[in-house]
Design an enzyme around this catalytic site. Sequence first.
Site: not given
Length: 370
Positions: A35, A67, A121, A157, A169
């Site tokens: 959404t 990392s 996710g 991003e 997010d």
Amino acid sequence: MDGLDAGPGFDELFGVPPVVFAEAPGRINLLGEHTDYNGGLALPSPLGLWTRVELRPMPGGQVRAFSTLAGGPVEGALDEPRRRGDWLDYVLGAALVLRKAGHRVGGFAVRIASEVPPGSGLSSSASLLVALLRALRTAYGLPLSDLELAERAQQAEVEFVGAPVGLMDHLVISLGRPGEALLLDLGARRFEAVPLPPGGEMAVLDSGLRHHHADGASYAARRAECERAAALLGVPCLGVLGEGDLPRLSALPPELARRARHVITEDERVLAAVRALRAGHWSALGALLVQGHVSLRDDFAVSLPEIDLLVEMACAEADVLGARLCGGGFGGAVVVATKAGQARQVAEQVVGRYRQSTGRPGAVLWPPGG
Ligand code: ADP
Ligand code: MG
């Protein structure tokens, strides 16, 4: 969780100590999937799994990054940036969007440690970007609000990594607080805290199937379908439509009508979920999760048979109130609402059965084990 202490320390990697430390959590999304880029509603909440960043500005324009999840150190140049197609793009992207906005950011060495599993996710990408931007904000003393920081993280991003993700997010990871969900209205850029009431708990189960948004043709395809549906309906984005507009969808090609119906009904489910949480009705929230999953599976077509099975297995448990796919889809995790105090135990049971029946390496991502 392992991960935060794994591998060599900053001094060992770069021969000098770090000067800045910053962190950012992962997140779950209770409801409101696909959404955000449609200007709709979402209800995510920060999760107590963390990405931690140690950073030290260095002379010149070189970035050196290590990392615990991805290895290194690897190097890239801020002055002649090019997309590499790997995780260093997130690190370079964070610095480059700040430069583009007029901030003075130079080279640096960075050590990233994370317990947010990539591609599950839980938004490891936004967690990484917000942690990096927080570290750069402190290291260079930048006047950057938490809202702007979220916007820069999304910009990095989208523009540099090349993943056409929405702002959800980055917003919840930058602005959210533990124990609260954040009702996001992505169209109006409004957000409101919704405390998680007692009486229930969330669990997150990993299906063992990975997705990568940066090379996710399917995620981009869904986004393009939503844009086409909005254009055919003559609206700027699907998020401006409400339940009263559902009859209009019959004018669309059937597949686009289903995509649009998901976005419209998902917005209504988010509002219903907020009412359920405010009333302390965890069972009502659970029922909405199940409806959300059916919509993602049938209308938005982003689920997979294994994910459907995991949701089904979770819902068969007496202490489970509801479950659904979490995140962009095509793999990743399932979120489960359970009765209070039951989440870990139920999650372990469900994952055990799932592993047995599919042979997939399912795992409990949340809550953490004893
Ligand atoms: P999600 O955000 O749902 O976990 P994405 O596909 O959006 O999945 O982002 C995953 C990508 O983000 C990884 O493939 C990697 O490039 C990058 N990433 C995330 N966390 C880390 C980390 N701790 N170290 C290095 N790269 C990371
Ligand atoms: Mg991501």
